[in-house]
Design an enzyme around this catalytic site. Structure first.
Site, mmCIF file in Angstrom:
data_model
loop_
_atom_site.group_PDB
_atom_site.id
_atom_site.type_symbol
_atom_site.label_atom_id
_atom_site.label_comp_id
_atom_site.label_asym_id
_atom_site.label_seq_id
_atom_site.Cartn_x
_atom_site.Cartn_y
_atom_site.Cartn_z
ATOM 1 N N GLU A 179 3.195 -7.980 7.432
ATOM 2 C CA GLU A 179 1.892 -8.558 7.100
ATOM 3 C C GLU A 179 1.934 -9.667 6.052
ATOM 4 O OE1 GLU A 179 -1.054 -5.565 6.286
ATOM 5 O OE2 GLU A 179 -1.163 -5.020 8.405
ATOM 6 N N ASP A 192 0.829 -1.206 0.000
ATOM 7 C CA ASP A 192 0.000 0.000 0.000
ATOM 8 C C ASP A 192 0.868 1.264 0.000
ATOM 9 O OD1 ASP A 192 -2.328 1.553 0.260
ATOM 10 O OD2 ASP A 192 -2.214 1.519 2.444
ATOM 11 N N GLU A 218 0.874 -0.876 14.022
ATOM 12 C CA GLU A 218 -0.030 -0.055 13.202
ATOM 13 C C GLU A 218 -1.397 -0.048 13.848
ATOM 14 O OE1 GLU A 218 -0.374 -0.931 8.990
ATOM 15 O OE2 GLU A 218 1.776 -1.294 8.788
ATOM 16 N N TYR A 235 -6.742 -2.833 13.012
ATOM 17 C CA TYR A 235 -7.617 -1.764 12.501
ATOM 18 C C TYR A 235 -9.061 -1.927 12.985
ATOM 19 C CZ TYR A 235 -3.703 -0.080 9.811
ATOM 20 O OH TYR A 235 -2.481 0.460 9.460
HETATM 21 C C1 BDP Z 1 -1.497 -2.391 6.569
HETATM 22 C C2 BDP Z 1 -0.151 -2.218 5.910
HETATM 23 C C3 BDP Z 1 0.172 -0.782 5.530
HETATM 24 C C4 BDP Z 1 -1.056 -0.106 5.006
HETATM 25 C C5 BDP Z 1 -2.108 -0.075 6.112
HETATM 26 C C6 BDP Z 1 -3.401 0.606 5.685
HETATM 27 O O1 BDP Z 1 0.884 -2.749 6.688
HETATM 28 O O2 BDP Z 1 1.218 -0.764 4.596
HETATM 29 O O3 BDP Z 1 -0.799 1.170 4.514
HETATM 30 O O4 BDP Z 1 -2.421 -1.380 6.501
HETATM 31 O O5 BDP Z 1 -4.285 -0.073 5.205
HETATM 32 O O6 BDP Z 1 -2.150 -3.386 5.879
HETATM 33 O O7 BDP Z 1 -3.482 1.816 5.805
#
Ligand code: BDP
Length: 592
Positions: free
Chosen positions: A407, A162, A499, A462
């Site tokens: 990931e 991404d 993240e 997330y």
């Molecule tokens: C994760 C990835 C990252 C993406 C992020 C996203 O590690 O590179 O930019 O999510 O979706 O899957 O913002």
């Protein structure tokens, strides 16, 4: 690979500037031996930098394949020494020629390489330097990708990470001299004994008759000397490198005529009872995953931006970052050492997961690990990336964890087969630092198959965004459930959140605090932080991302990924102030 350093025996010059540039529209330049003559019909291109956004020409921006760079330079006087041409990085593949003769090829877009060009140039005479740069990603490259054709028969590049596939000569190009017999590698490992530092070193200098070292303290005063290629030195009353305290010593190595100054810090890193210890003290990571990404320059290294980014991170009281999702410029690693920042150092192995796309949705229609997709050859390239990264960065005190992938698929037997030897390779290359990989949301504790191979659990989560969108009550419950799940299986492994966070459009305000608004970013991040505070096993929070960054276009991205704490031009979103307050408080309570 050693960094370029000047000394009494080594002199370097930088070949950055405005070079000649040409897109190889039909990827036929090699067949036509473009390197044999000066390139015709060129346009100017700045080095270092990604070429993509510099012009406003789609033929440059969107080209899939080879572009050519060229410049002339005057060879310096080098006497009996060797003259070395060195690239900080060329993304993703480079073929280098001097006056039409090939001197180097290199695959992998984020690590340095060099060529001895002594025999091909004459002191004081001009020579032509030509570099063919290929931006294509294939199943056997790291990161992987594939190419197909559109209806017009043009090549289209696909990949699963991404961030935008910026390409070009991304870091400085240097010419340097060194004696024929020279220091080619050094490994420094430090320990702490009371107030003293223990410095173990191992120098490689093939053919050297005599090797001697001296240790200079952060002020440049000599504090110890030793003879021989390997040794152990005690530095009494040492100034330890620590988060927020970039105390750097130098091991000045003399191998016959060659002198090489290697900087290092005296510090220890250890994992004990789910705690992450630096110099024996529990450390809590506050910071971000970042990108080498900026307006116009793309992934080109730029000292102004580097210093500014660190200033912004310090303003926010961050103490760490991850080099998501590839090795960063050597300048950045040096600066992190100096500034006392703590770094999770990552390989470019991103996008090795066919169950997800940019974000976390969507099956990509391939099997990740198979003879036709990511296979043994891919793994060999991945292993080389791990070894080369560790070789480059092993002496940086800022580096405290190696992250061997971001990931990847880890819920299948094939993934375990793929990763077991890689975890082993990382440990062989560096037995002193913890090794980990960054886990994707769909690899939940019940399904995931490789965490036992690693020292830390690094999670990208997330809840509230890709799942439970906008429903923070449910998101919190699911986040807590998942942490409980990990702790049941691995009660002694520390957890770092590498993240978390929602896309947030700067300036999007909402009384109802819904997704995409600045208010929602505050709420979602606050929910995560509340949960982290309840778990002593969570030893770090690195939100996604430091700043907004460029991606491929798609229905999930509006002019790029907007999960930044800061905008792409590094201005704070509302949430940045709130997190700043929290981090200042934590810094005051915990020390740096
Ligand atoms: C994760 C990835 C990252 C993406 C992020 C996203 O590690 O590179 O930019 O999510 O979706 O899957 O913002």
């Amino acid at each position: 690979m050693l960094s370029v350093r000047d000394s009494i025996s080594r002199h370097s010059t930088v070949l950055d500037g405005v070079w000649n540039f040409k897109v190889d529209s039909h990827n036929s330049g090699f067949a036509k031996n473009w390197e044999a003559q000066p390139l015709r019909d060129t346009r100017p291109m700045a080095v270092p930098g990604s070429y993509n956004d510099v012009t406003v020409d789609a033929d440059v921006h969107d080209h899939v394949g080879v572009v050519w760079y060229e410049r002339t330079a005057i060879a310096p006087k080098y006497g009996e020494d060797r003259l070395i041409l060195r690239f900080g990085s060329v993304t993703h593949e480079a073929v280098v020629f001097i006056n039409g003769t090939q001197v180097a090829t290199h695959k992998g877009g984020y690590l340095p390489f060099e060529a001895d060009i002594t025999e091909l140039v004459k002191p004081g005479e001009e020579f032509r330097l030509t570099v063919a740069v290929d931006n294509r990603l294939l199943w056997q490259s790291i990161p992987p990708g594939y190419i197909d054709q559109n209806e017009a028969g043009e090549d289209v590049q696909h990949y699963w990470h991404d961030f935008y596939n910026y390409a070009g000569i991304h870091r400085s190009v240097r010419l340097y001299t060194r004696p024929a017999v020279h220091v080619s590698d050094v490994t420094i490992v430090t320990d702490i004994a009371g107030a003293d530092g223990i410095v173990k070193y191992e120098v490689i200098a093939e053919g050297a008759r005599k090797i001697a070292v001296r240790v200079l303290d952060p002020k440049g005063t000599q504090v110890a000397t030793a003879d021989g290629a390997t040794g152990e030195i005690r530095v009494s009353n040492a100034d330890f490198w620590a988060p927020g305290h970039g105390a750097l010593y130098t091991l000045e190595i003399t191998a016959d005529e060659d002198v090489y100054p290697q900087r290092f810090g005296i510090r220890t890193v250890e994992i004990k009872d789910h705690q992450f210890l630096i110099n024996g003290k529990p450390f809590y990571f506050r910071g971000y995953g970042r990108h080498e990404d900026n307006i116009i320059r793309g992934k080109g290294h730029d000292n102004v931006m580097m210093v500014h980014d660190f200033e912004v991170m310090k303003w926010q009281a961050a103490n760490s970052f991850r080099t998501s999702h590839y090795p960063y410029a050597e300048e950045v690693m040096d600066y992190a050492d100096e500034q006392g920042f703590v770094v999770i150092d990552e390989t470019p192995a991103v996008g090795l997961n066919m169950s997800i796309g940019g974000g976390i949705f969507g099956n990509q229609g391939f099997t990740t690990f198979s003879p036709e997709t990511a296979n043994d050859a891919t793994r060999a390239v991945h292993e080389q990336e791990i070894r080369d990264l560790i070789k480059r960065d092993k002496n940086h005190p800022c580096v405290v964890i190696w992250s061997i992938a971001n990931e990847p698929e880890t819920h299948t037997d094939a993934s375990r087969e793929y990763f077991a030897p890689l975890a082993q390779a990382a440990r062989e290359a560096d037995p002193t630092r913890p090794v980990g990989y960054v886990n994707v949301m769909i690899s939940t504790p019940e399904k995931e198959k490789i965490t036992d191979l690693f020292d830390v659990i690094m999670l990208n989560r997330y809840y509230g965004w890709y799942v439970d969108t906008g429903a923070l009550g449910d998101a919190e419950k699911h986040l807590r459930d998942e942490i409980d799940g990990w702790l049941k299986l691995f009660p002694n492994k520390p957890i770092i959140f590498t993240e978390y966070g929602p896309d947030t459009l700067s300036g999007q305000k909402d009384y109802f605090r819904r997704p995409w608004s600045e208010e929602f970013q505050e709420d979602m991040i606050e929910m995560f932080h509340k949960v982290f505070d309840d778990y002593p096993e969570v030893v770090g929070e690195q939100m996604w991302n430091f700043a907004d960054f460029q991606t491929t276009p798609g229905i999930m991205r509006v002019g790029g990924n907007k999960k930044g704490m800061f905008t792409r031009d590094r201005l704070p979103k509302t949430n940045a102030y709130k997190v700043r307050q929290r981090w200042i408080q934590m810094r005051d309570q915990l020390g740096w």
